[in-house]
Design an enzyme around this catalytic site. Structure first.
Site, PDB file in Angstrom:
ATOM      1  N   LYS A   1      39.078  57.129  46.375  1.00 36.33           N
ATOM      2  CA  LYS A   1      39.061  56.365  47.621  1.00 36.33           C
ATOM      3  C   LYS A   1      40.246  56.766  48.493  1.00 36.33           C
ATOM      4  CE  LYS A   1      39.129  52.647  45.136  1.00 36.33           C
ATOM      5  NZ  LYS A   1      39.072  51.271  44.593  1.00 36.33           N
TER       6      LYS A   1
ATOM      7  N   THR B   1      42.026  42.758  54.207  1.00 38.61           N
ATOM      8  CA  THR B   1      41.262  43.672  53.353  1.00 38.61           C
ATOM      9  C   THR B   1      41.469  43.385  51.867  1.00 38.61           C
ATOM     10  OG1 THR B   1      43.101  45.252  53.473  1.00 38.61           O
ATOM     11  CG2 THR B   1      41.290  45.533  55.061  1.00 38.61           C
TER      12      THR B   1
ATOM     13  N   GLY C   1      40.770  42.584  48.258  1.00 35.47           N
ATOM     14  CA  GLY C   1      39.571  42.606  47.432  1.00 35.47           C
ATOM     15  C   GLY C   1      38.646  43.782  47.669  1.00 35.47           C
ATOM     16  N   THR C   2      39.064  44.756  48.477  1.00 35.24           N
ATOM     17  CA  THR C   2      38.156  45.871  48.787  1.00 35.24           C
ATOM     18  C   THR C   2      37.787  46.673  47.546  1.00 35.24           C
ATOM     19  OG1 THR C   2      40.115  47.144  49.430  1.00 35.24           O
ATOM     20  CG2 THR C   2      38.821  46.162  51.200  1.00 35.24           C
ATOM     21  N   GLY C   3      38.768  46.955  46.684  1.00 33.01           N
ATOM     22  CA  GLY C   3      38.487  47.767  45.500  1.00 33.01           C
ATOM     23  C   GLY C   3      37.532  47.088  44.537  1.00 33.01           C
ATOM     24  N   CYS C   4      37.765  45.811  44.280  1.00 26.57           N
ATOM     25  CA  CYS C   4      36.880  45.039  43.406  1.00 26.57           C
ATOM     26  C   CYS C   4      35.473  44.983  43.996  1.00 26.57           C
ATOM     27  CB  CYS C   4      37.408  43.619  43.234  1.00 26.57           C
ATOM     28  SG  CYS C   4      39.093  43.496  42.629  1.00 26.57           S
TER      29      CYS C   4
END
Length: 266
Positions: free
Chosen positions: A173, A204, A206-209
């Protein structure tokens, strides 16, 4: 029967990341979400104030309870905290016939550590080899491989370094790079460059989860890895665009953005 997805991750008391984000994402994408809690955090929009990992026997019991009775079509991992938990979860996943999305969570959005330094070797040697897709961000790539990425061209070097540990696919990412939000998905043979506009929105959390859970949800529906990642990228891009203020720090993405557009006028 509705596709079933299991998240193995920590709790975010603020509701923006972790188990809470995973289950919201799964609901929004039409799958049945289930959970194995690995740790509890005291967390809000300003950061992580405390974290307590669960005993391995509690994690193992939750996992067996769900998988042996209900079954799963995909598994997603998030915060695993310690080497002991990483190795326990890797062993459980290795015996489960379902695609696995590994989000190698190292630090929170606010820079708080969520993985013991002593657990990095276990992630490399035990967890990544059982992953269908690994989804590291650039900080996690540096933690795991030592590769520092400062340009889009270097995403390929990062992917090669992560693939060396054994996942079938890696999604590096590049959201921390300037310009468009660009990610690289590859299995070492084919490449998919995923681009999306960068929104001027600081909320932003929590984007990875959310992205990893969205990939797992699409895999559970029977999509191929490239199809699942493209669909997840579209979903999380919309969630970032709709991110909202919460508390006095960094707010979360909006997991229900596509469900509420008709009622909010968005």
């Amino acid at each position: 029967m509705r596709p079933r997805v299991l998240t193995v991750a920590g709790s975010d008391s603020g509701g923006g990341a972790g188990i809470q984000a995973d289950l919201k994402t799964m609901l929004a994408l039409g799958v049945h979400g289930m959970s194995v809690l690995t740790a509890v955090t005291a967390q809000n929009s300003r950061g992580v104030q405390g974290a307590w990992e669960l005993p391995t026997e509690a994690v193992r019991a939750q996992y067996r309870s769900v998988v042996d009775d209900i079954g799963v079509q995909a598994v997603k991992t998030g915060m695993l905290a310690s080497a002991q938990l990483v190795e326990t979860v890797a062993e459980l996943i290795a015996g489960t016939d379902a695609p696995v999305v590994v989000d190698p969570v190292g630090v929170s959005k606010h820079g708080d550590s969520l993985l013991a330094a002593s657990a990095l070797d276990s992630v490399r040697k035990k967890l990544l080899p059982v992953a269908t897709v690994a989804t590291p961000n650039l900080d996690e790539v540096a933690q795991l491989t030592g590769v520092q990425v400062e340009s889009e061209e270097q995403l390929r070097d990062a992917a090669v370094a992560v693939l060396a540990y054994g996942p079938r696919w890696v999604l590096v990412k590049g959201g921390h790079l300037p310009g468009d939000a660009v990610d690289l998905l590859t299995d070492g043979a084919e490449e998919h460059w995923l681009r999306a506009p960068r929104y001027d929105n600081r909320h932003t959390h929590g984007t990875g989860c959310t992205l990893a859970s969205a990939i797992a949800s699409q895999l559970a529906k029977g999509q191929s890895v490239p199809e699942a990642v493209w669909a997840a990228k579209r979903y999380v891009t919309g969630a970032i665009a709709a991110g909202f203020a919460l508390g006095t720090g960094i707010g979360p993405v909006d997991h229900g953005w596509d469900l509420t557009r008709g009622t909010t006028g968005a």
